[in-house]
Structures are given as C-alpha cells and as structure tokens.
Design a protein around this motif. Structure first.
Motif, short mmCIF file in Angstrom:
data_model
loop_
_atom_site.label_atom_id
_atom_site.label_comp_id
_atom_site.label_asym_id
_atom_site.label_seq_id
_atom_site.Cartn_x
_atom_site.Cartn_y
_atom_site.Cartn_z
N ALA A 112 0.84 -1.20 0.00
CA ALA A 112 0.00 0.00 0.00
C ALA A 112 0.87 1.24 0.00
O ALA A 112 1.88 1.32 0.71
N TYR A 113 0.43 2.22 -0.79
CA TYR A 113 1.05 3.56 -0.84
C TYR A 113 -0.05 4.51 -0.39
O TYR A 113 -0.71 5.16 -1.20
N LEU A 114 -0.27 4.55 0.93
CA LEU A 114 -1.45 5.21 1.46
C LEU A 114 -1.13 6.09 2.66
O LEU A 114 -0.22 5.79 3.44
N PRO A 115 -1.93 7.16 2.85
CA PRO A 115 -1.85 7.93 4.09
C PRO A 115 -2.57 7.19 5.21
O PRO A 115 -3.11 6.09 5.00
N SER A 135 2.63 -4.88 3.48
CA SER A 135 3.70 -3.89 3.65
C SER A 135 3.18 -2.56 3.12
O SER A 135 2.41 -2.53 2.16
N SER A 136 3.58 -1.45 3.74
CA SER A 136 3.05 -0.15 3.31
C SER A 136 4.09 0.95 3.40
O SER A 136 5.08 0.84 4.14
N LEU A 158 -1.48 -3.83 -5.25
CA LEU A 158 -1.10 -2.54 -4.69
C LEU A 158 -2.34 -1.68 -4.45
O LEU A 158 -3.18 -1.54 -5.35
N PHE A 159 -2.46 -1.12 -3.25
CA PHE A 159 -3.46 -0.10 -2.95
C PHE A 159 -2.74 1.24 -2.94
O PHE A 159 -1.69 1.38 -2.32
N THR A 160 -3.33 2.24 -3.60
CA THR A 160 -2.63 3.51 -3.70
C THR A 160 -3.58 4.70 -3.80
O THR A 160 -4.76 4.56 -4.12
N VAL A 161 -3.05 5.87 -3.50
CA VAL A 161 -3.71 7.15 -3.80
C VAL A 161 -2.88 7.85 -4.86
O VAL A 161 -1.72 7.52 -5.08
#
Length: 213
Positions: A112-115, A135-136, A158-161
């Motif tokens: 994840a590429y997340l806040p 993993s993030s 992948l989870f992302t904003v």
C-alpha cells in the motif's frame, strides 16, 4: 514477583514458559497443536509454537464491542467521524472476498502507498484475514524508497492514492506511483482510492468497485 525487574529477569531466563503464559493469559485462539514453544538459539533462526496457526484479524473482530466504535477517523480540515464494528467487518469481508477472486491467497504479498486513513486499516485487515503479507509506505515517500521496499517482496496487489493533503496543500503523486508500478513486475492488480488517474499497464480498479463487486 515483587518488582518489574524480577519479572523481566524471569521472562529472559525462562523464555518458553513466559511466552506460553502470554498465549494462555490473553486467550489467543489458534488451530493445531505444538509440542515445543521455541526451537533455535538466536534470531532469526528461531521458530515459535510450530504446528499452530492464528490470525490477527480474527482476534480483532472477536473482541469487538458494539457499544464502542471500531475507528475514529478525521481528515485534515474535516469532522471527526466514527466507523462501527459492523461497518468495518462488512467492508473488510467485502474486500477480502474481492481479493480472493483476484487470486490473492496465503503467503502472497500485498502493498500500500497510502496515508493514515480508514481504508488503510480495512485493506490491512482484509489482507491479514487471507493469510497474505502486508507492507506499506506513506505517500510522502519518494519513488526510490518505495521501490526499494516493495520490489524485494514481489507484491501481487497494490493499494494507492494519487494525491494527499498536508498542511492545507494538495500533493500530487500520480507520476511517482506510475513510476513505482513500472518497477514492480510482479504486480497483477492496482486499486486506486481516489479519483486520480494512474498511467500503467497493470489492471486498475477503484476502491468502491472492490467493495461492491
């Protein structure tokens, strides 16, 4: 024990007994059985409770109490909101079902590429419930740092904003995440949480779609 120091000393001299006591005291639920608590002498070549399986997400929901909210969520400049345990369980279950249909299973890596948002908690719990590895990175990480962390574990999902807000300013990350994806040859699916566009050759879905499908 008459003091904390006595307890600490005992826990180090009787490591196996100490951790078995922890397992019992906190009523940890597990499947299977173990014959020995710890095998090996030094990290990382140590195995714990070989023969049993347990799941963090299962324990989180087993201790849910409806009288308390599961999450308190507040975005910058927005109101404080609550998410109930029922709502959290429903979204985690829906996302886990979608991930399973995408082929995510035990041992697969999800990144994840997340806040720090509610969706990050939901995605983590869904990943964990399947036995996959999470993993993030925060979206203020640069491309090289993210690639270095993610590339070595060969993630499938992948989870992302594409942007985030900090100190009243919007920070666009669409170009960065597109470059990150181009370096992750193992990726099979990308889930975008916002309305931004990620330019990549990997199959892309929207967060809302994963909860409704």
């Amino acid at each position: 024990f008459k003091s904390y120091d006595e307890l600490w000393k005992w826990s180090n001299e009787h490591i196996g007994v100490f951790w078995e006591t922890i397992l019992q005291y906190f009523e940890v639920d597990y499947d299977g059985s173990y014959e020995q608590i710890v095998a090996g002498e030094e990290m990382p070549d140590i195995s714990w409770f070989e023969g049993i399986l347990l799941n963090y997400a299962e324990h989180i929901f087993a201790r849910a109490q409806a009288i308390h909210p599961a999450l308190l969520v507040q975005q910058e400049g927005g109101p404080l909101e609550e998410m109930s345990w029922e709502e959290l369980r429903g979204q985690v279950g829906a996302l886990a079902a979608w991930m399973r249909r995408q082929g995510i299973s035990q041992g697969d890596r999800v990144v994840a590429y997340l806040p720090n948002v509610a969706e990050a908690v939901i995605a983590f719990l869904a990943t964990n419930s399947l036995g996959a590895v999470w993993s993030s990175c925060s979206p203020d990480f640069g491309r090289d740092s993210v690639v270095e962390r993610f590339e070595q574990i060969t993630p499938k999902l992948l989870f992302t904003v594409t942007h985030y807000q900090y100190a009243g300013k919007r920070h666009d990350r669409a170009d960065v995440i597109s470059e990150v994806i181009s370096h992750l040859g193992s990726l099979r699916q990308v889930v975008v949480l916002d309305d931004g566009v990620v330019n990549c050759s990997v199959t892309t879905s929207r967060w809302d779609e994963t909860l409704q499908s």
